[in-house]
Design a protein around this motif. Structure first.
Motif, PDB file in Angstrom:
ATOM      1  N   ALA A 174      13.135   9.831  16.962  1.00  0.00           N
ATOM      2  CA  ALA A 174      14.307   9.250  17.627  1.00  0.00           C
ATOM      3  C   ALA A 174      14.236   7.730  17.601  1.00  0.00           C
ATOM      4  O   ALA A 174      15.258   7.057  17.381  1.00  0.00           O
ATOM      5  N   ASP A 175      13.071   7.167  17.798  1.00  0.00           N
ATOM      6  CA  ASP A 175      12.913   5.715  17.751  1.00  0.00           C
ATOM      7  C   ASP A 175      13.101   5.185  16.335  1.00  0.00           C
ATOM      8  O   ASP A 175      13.705   4.124  16.129  1.00  0.00           O
ATOM      9  N   ASP A 345       5.458   1.949  21.062  1.00  0.00           N
ATOM     10  CA  ASP A 345       4.894   1.177  22.186  1.00  0.00           C
ATOM     11  C   ASP A 345       5.116   1.848  23.533  1.00  0.00           C
ATOM     12  O   ASP A 345       5.260   1.176  24.566  1.00  0.00           O
ATOM     13  N   ASN A 346       5.138   3.151  23.556  1.00  0.00           N
ATOM     14  CA  ASN A 346       5.397   3.883  24.796  1.00  0.00           C
ATOM     15  C   ASN A 346       4.510   5.122  24.839  1.00  0.00           C
ATOM     16  O   ASN A 346       4.285   5.771  23.816  1.00  0.00           O
ATOM     17  N   ALA A 361       0.603   2.419  29.556  1.00  0.00           N
ATOM     18  CA  ALA A 361      -0.022   3.661  29.106  1.00  0.00           C
ATOM     19  C   ALA A 361      -0.268   3.621  27.603  1.00  0.00           C
ATOM     20  O   ALA A 361      -1.284   4.141  27.108  1.00  0.00           O
ATOM     21  N   HIS A 362       0.644   3.021  26.863  1.00  0.00           N
ATOM     22  CA  HIS A 362       0.477   2.872  25.418  1.00  0.00           C
ATOM     23  C   HIS A 362      -0.783   2.069  25.100  1.00  0.00           C
ATOM     24  O   HIS A 362      -1.575   2.449  24.226  1.00  0.00           O
ATOM     25  N   ILE A 363      -0.999   0.971  25.809  1.00  0.00           N
ATOM     26  CA  ILE A 363      -2.187   0.135  25.589  1.00  0.00           C
ATOM     27  C   ILE A 363      -3.455   0.902  25.962  1.00  0.00           C
ATOM     28  O   ILE A 363      -4.454   0.876  25.234  1.00  0.00           O
ATOM     29  N   ALA A 364      -3.411   1.604  27.105  1.00  0.00           N
ATOM     30  CA  ALA A 364      -4.576   2.375  27.546  1.00  0.00           C
ATOM     31  C   ALA A 364      -4.916   3.477  26.542  1.00  0.00           C
ATOM     32  O   ALA A 364      -6.092   3.726  26.249  1.00  0.00           O
TER      33      ALA A 364
END
Length: 397
Positions: A174-175, A345-346, A361-364
């Motif tokens: 979708a993105d 990024d999500n 959450a994406h970074i973690a």
């Protein structure tokens, strides 16, 4: 079997097999006991499967998530052999490779993973796409580029199965496609992410709704055609036009494993005891998707990358213990929570008392997976690239 140097043969280079090999290479064998370790896989690269979705959106490159085995095993003493297993003699612990050598070993590790069954409905084998391997990702990419190059109003995608893989694929596609995409998520049950923590399920539902992904619950797939999908909902059959059908439902054990004269469950998984040894065959270990494993409490464990990652440590230790006349350890599973990517990024994560979604959450998630990359050298290469990429993009602008 009598030979000067024990040989350990590991079949399958996924999370279970590769990490078992790497851990074995680090254990303190004496000079007399030090074994030859052979890792066999039909492909030349390891695949960090949880990050495969990032190839769809171009967030990651192949080398980051699929480094060559030869590179990962350099200076470890582990011998890599690329080949397809054509036969296994469990009594003599002999392994035959198709158009390749035969290995005789003292300890055998079965970690061949699972396959996506595409023969569950008419037309799926011919027209549906699975999403488990690099080849699957490349095939999907080729189809997407073809459709994107055409001057069509919408690219219609149907994803069968609203489990982890189906939801992650839906968000990424979708993105990528934006307004040009029409993504449909089809689930036979009455909810998406049935086994997921409620926080992750709610986060995913919000993201799917925001991206206007259609969710068809309590809907069965009757057939798949070259450009159609037939759906059955409450007794009514609808035939819908479609450009791509992605099939994410189910896991099956390879035929090479199902044909073995070993104790199996109804799904064809090999039954192990808590030390990850095959019942009645203490010199053969099994882990990952092809094994039905219970921990020391008797709890049946999920067939996830997280489980295989943890099993590898115990498998390596128990092989070492069995060769060095030490006590074996029963597998103790540590649930570390669940992470899912929900588009560019999500992400969402829930576990160990933490609940996060969105960019944090994406970074973690990225950091957690970086830590679990198979070798320190690869962690450094990937980590440096992740840090330098936004700097390079800033300089370009």
């Amino acid at each position: 079997m009598t030979q000067q140097q024990p040989r350990i043969c590991i079949l399958g280079g996924g999370f279970g097999g590769l990490y078992t090999a790497l851990r074995l290479s680090q254990l303190p064998f004496s000079k007399a006991e030090k074994p030859e370790i052979v890792l066999v896989d039909k492909r030349d690269r390891f695949l960090f499967v949880p990050l495969l979705y990032e190839l769809i959106t171009g967030e990651l490159q192949t080398w980051e998530i699929a480094p060559p085995f030869v590179e990962l095993l350099e200076n470890t003493g582990v011998r890599f052999c690329q080949g397809t297993v054509s036969g296994i003699d469990v009594e003599t612990k002999r392994v035959q490779l198709h158009d390749g050598p035969e290995f005789e070993c003292d300890r055998l590790v079965l970690a061949l993973g699972g396959e996506t069954p595409l023969d569950m409905v008419k037309g799926a084998v011919e027209y549906a796409y699975s999403f488990r391997s690099l080849d699957d990702a490349y095939r999907l990419e080729e189809r997407l580029r073809f459709l994107e190059a055409k001057e069509t109003d919408k690219i219609r995608i149907a994803i069968v199965g609203a489990g982890y893989s189906g939801v992650e694929l839906a968000c990424k596609l979708a993105d990528r496609l934006g307004d040009k995409g029409r993504v449909r998520l089809i689930e036979q049950g009455d909810t998406i992410l049935r086994t997921s923590p409620e926080f992750n399920r709610e986060s995913a539902t919000k993201v799917l709704e925001k991206r206007q992904v259609w969710i068809d619950l309590e809907t069965a797939v009757e057939a798949i055609g070259s450009d159609t999908i037939s759906l059955l909902y409450k007794g009514q059959l609808d035939v819908l036009p479609v450009d791509i059908v992605l099939w994410t439902v189910g896991t099956q054990v390879s035929q090479a494993v199902r044909s073995l004269p070993l104790k199996q469950n109804q799904r064809g998984q090999l039954i192990t005891n808590p030390t990850l040894q095959i019942i009645d065959h203490p010199d053969i270990f099994a882990l990952g998707d092809l094994a039905e494993c219970h921990d020391e409490t008797g709890q049946k464990l999920p067939t996830t990358a997280q489980t295989a990652f943890q099993q590898a440590d115990y498998t390596a230790w128990n092989i070492w213990a069995s060769l060095c006349d030490r006590p074996l350890l029963p597998f103790r599973y540590q649930p570390l929570g669940e992470m899912m990517t929900l588009g560019i990024d999500n992400a969402t994560l829930s576990g160990l008392g933490i609940q996060l979604d969105g960019q944090l959450a994406h970074i973690a998630r990225r950091l957690a997976y970086l830590y679990r990359m198979p070798t320190f050298d690869h962690q450094v290469k990937v980590g440096f690239n992740w840090i330098s990429k936004p700097i390079q993009e800033l300089l370009k602008s």
